[in-house]
Design a protein around this motif. Sequence first.
Motif, PDB file in Angstrom:
ATOM      1  N   ASN A  64       0.565  -1.161  -0.106  1.00 20.99           N
ATOM      2  CA  ASN A  64       0.009  -0.006   0.567  1.00 20.99           C
ATOM      3  C   ASN A  64       1.099   1.167  -0.213  1.00 20.99           C
ATOM      4  OD1 ASN A  64      -1.842   2.276   0.312  1.00 20.99           O
ATOM      5  ND2 ASN A  64      -3.162   1.023   2.159  1.00 20.99           N
ATOM      6  N   PHE A  65       1.533   1.387  -1.205  1.00 13.17           N
ATOM      7  CA  PHE A  65       2.358   2.151  -1.235  1.00 13.17           C
ATOM      8  C   PHE A  65       2.128   3.966  -1.126  1.00 13.17           C
ATOM      9  CE2 PHE A  65       4.867  -0.967  -2.524  1.00 13.17           C
ATOM     10  CZ  PHE A  65       5.554  -0.922  -2.413  1.00 13.17           C
ATOM     11  N   ALA A  66       0.960   3.960  -1.604  1.00 12.28           N
ATOM     12  CA  ALA A  66      -0.061   5.727  -1.532  1.00 12.28           C
ATOM     13  C   ALA A  66       0.216   6.436   0.176  1.00 12.28           C
ATOM     14  CB  ALA A  66      -0.783   5.513  -2.212  1.00 12.28           C
ATOM     15  N   GLU A  67      -0.687   4.957   0.452  1.00  8.90           N
ATOM     16  CA  GLU A  67      -0.642   5.346   1.986  1.00  8.90           C
ATOM     17  C   GLU A  67       0.577   5.333   2.420  1.00  8.90           C
ATOM     18  OE1 GLU A  67      -2.854   6.669   5.381  1.00  8.90           O
ATOM     19  OE2 GLU A  67      -2.864   6.954   3.329  1.00  8.90           O
ATOM     20  N   ALA A  68       1.248   4.874   2.513  1.00  9.10           N
ATOM     21  CA  ALA A  68       2.675   4.290   2.932  1.00  9.10           C
ATOM     22  C   ALA A  68       3.529   6.201   2.421  1.00  9.10           C
ATOM     23  CB  ALA A  68       3.565   3.778   2.118  1.00  9.10           C
ATOM     24  N   ARG A  69       3.638   6.407   1.624  1.00 10.14           N
ATOM     25  CA  ARG A  69       3.901   7.498   1.130  1.00 10.14           C
ATOM     26  C   ARG A  69       3.270   8.938   2.141  1.00 10.14           C
ATOM     27  NH1 ARG A  69       4.622   5.390  -3.687  1.00 10.14           N
ATOM     28  NH2 ARG A  69       2.823   6.496  -4.968  1.00 10.14           N
ATOM     29  N   ARG A  70       2.180   8.933   2.401  1.00  5.39           N
ATOM     30  CA  ARG A  70       1.723  10.482   3.010  1.00  5.39           C
ATOM     31  C   ARG A  70       1.373  10.140   4.886  1.00  5.39           C
ATOM     32  NH1 ARG A  70      -2.440  10.869   7.167  1.00  5.39           N
ATOM     33  NH2 ARG A  70      -2.689   8.652   7.104  1.00  5.39           N
ATOM     34  N   ILE A  71       1.848   8.797   4.989  1.00  2.00           N
ATOM     35  CA  ILE A  71       2.269   8.813   6.152  1.00  2.00           C
ATOM     36  C   ILE A  71       3.721   9.402   6.587  1.00  2.00           C
ATOM     37  CG2 ILE A  71       2.901   7.604   8.252  1.00  2.00           C
ATOM     38  CD1 ILE A  71       0.531   6.185   7.372  1.00  2.00           C
ATOM     39  N   ARG A  72       4.710   8.755   5.570  1.00  2.00           N
ATOM     40  CA  ARG A  72       6.137   9.280   5.642  1.00  2.00           C
ATOM     41  C   ARG A  72       6.397  10.206   5.469  1.00  2.00           C
ATOM     42  NH1 ARG A  72       9.808   8.479   0.975  1.00  2.00           N
ATOM     43  NH2 ARG A  72       7.722   9.859  -0.345  1.00  2.00           N
ATOM     44  N   ASP A  73       5.464  11.058   4.425  1.00  2.00           N
ATOM     45  CA  ASP A  73       5.450  12.649   4.435  1.00  2.00           C
ATOM     46  C   ASP A  73       5.637  13.574   5.069  1.00  2.00           C
ATOM     47  OD1 ASP A  73       6.044  11.624   1.772  1.00  2.00           O
ATOM     48  OD2 ASP A  73       5.032  12.652   0.433  1.00  2.00           O
ATOM     49  N   SER A  74       4.266  12.762   6.064  1.00  2.00           N
ATOM     50  CA  SER A  74       3.720  13.755   7.545  1.00  2.00           C
ATOM     51  C   SER A  74       5.132  13.674   8.494  1.00  2.00           C
ATOM     52  CB  SER A  74       2.897  13.465   8.211  1.00  2.00           C
ATOM     53  OG  SER A  74       3.347  11.823   8.283  1.00  2.00           O
ATOM     54  N   LEU A  75       6.595  12.988   8.765  1.00  2.00           N
ATOM     55  CA  LEU A  75       7.562  12.878   9.551  1.00  2.00           C
ATOM     56  C   LEU A  75       8.230  14.340   9.267  1.00  2.00           C
ATOM     57  CD1 LEU A  75       7.875   9.284  10.225  1.00  2.00           C
ATOM     58  CD2 LEU A  75       7.471  11.308  11.414  1.00  2.00           C
ATOM     59  N   GLU A  76       7.941  15.250   7.751  1.00  2.00           N
ATOM     60  CA  GLU A  76       9.249  15.685   7.717  1.00  2.00           C
ATOM     61  C   GLU A  76       9.137  16.665   8.548  1.00  2.00           C
ATOM     62  OE1 GLU A  76      12.276  16.855   5.432  1.00  2.00           O
ATOM     63  OE2 GLU A  76      11.342  15.307   5.214  1.00  2.00           O
ATOM     64  N   PRO A  77       8.420  17.134   9.078  1.00  2.00           N
ATOM     65  CA  PRO A  77       8.473  18.383  10.105  1.00  2.00           C
ATOM     66  C   PRO A  77       9.349  17.518  11.033  1.00  2.00           C
ATOM     67  CG  PRO A  77       5.796  18.288   9.488  1.00  2.00           C
ATOM     68  CD  PRO A  77       7.021  17.097   8.960  1.00  2.00           C
TER      69      PRO A  77
END
Length: 320
Positions: free
Chosen positions: A247-260
Amino acid sequence: MKYRRNEAKDHAQEHMTGIWAAALNPFRAQDMALDEAGLRRNIRHWIDDLKIAGLFIAGKQGEFFSMSVEERKRNFEIAVEECGEGARTIMSCSDQNMDTVLELGRHAQAVGADYIVVHAPVLHFLTKQDETLYRYYETLCEELEIGIAMWSHPDSGYLMSPELCARIAELPNIVAIKYSVPREMYVRLTELAGHRIHVSTASEAEWLDNIEELGWRLYLCSSPPYQIQTKADQRMNDYTRLAFEGNFAEARRIRDSLEPVREAFRASRPPEKPQAHGKYWQELLGQVGGPVRRPLLQLTEEERAATRRALEGSGLRLTP
């Protein structure tokens, strides 16, 4: 030993997977001795609360260069005792002296470590190093039964080429590499030898892309698994699980939320004080940090204050 030399690759393919973290070693402020109780407490948190699959012990993050051989051996013992069946271990046996590497490797075998890692040594005056390095790892494989991970990073003064690493990967108990190199190099090595050994790099920011694009199953290994995660906020675990499930789309969403959180950590880290900063960040998360050993530098009060402000504004959830 849980396997023999010729079984090492198969064992690692089955068991050396998931998120592995490089442990910072806590030292006591009063005498600078290894804080054994603090280390045990951290390990319990990493395994029980954060579900980290494996621990990289006594590496550069752990300040092995400031530790005696006996301290490093004790570091191995504590990790094996605390991990038990809950997580696996890879012990850093890196040293400029090959006898010391072998002594530490034999100790790792004796106390029940799963694997060891040995970085490419500094080689003085050489203008080429491939044959020297092949014979170096060949000797380690002949002398030790345990599975061995290579480690190539710029601190050695050179980088091992993908072609050399692929040649070394044919040795029976070479099971992995921590390849701290530009992405094009580790992509090439994955193409050459990814079917024989785990190829990994320490960049958490690249981890998801490497699962999706290169089929990686091992994050080996740095401190983000316990520095950008808490018991209440395990987004690295979440996006890894989703990526493993496809499930790469949801994985990317969560990964990107960690950028801060990543940016808060990066921006507050003084360039000469990565270990000291990492330990203080751990303390702010409720873990045991402590001082660094010489020649490393401690944080100033101003740097500690800046780190506190950065964490507070990062969005990382600290309590359930």
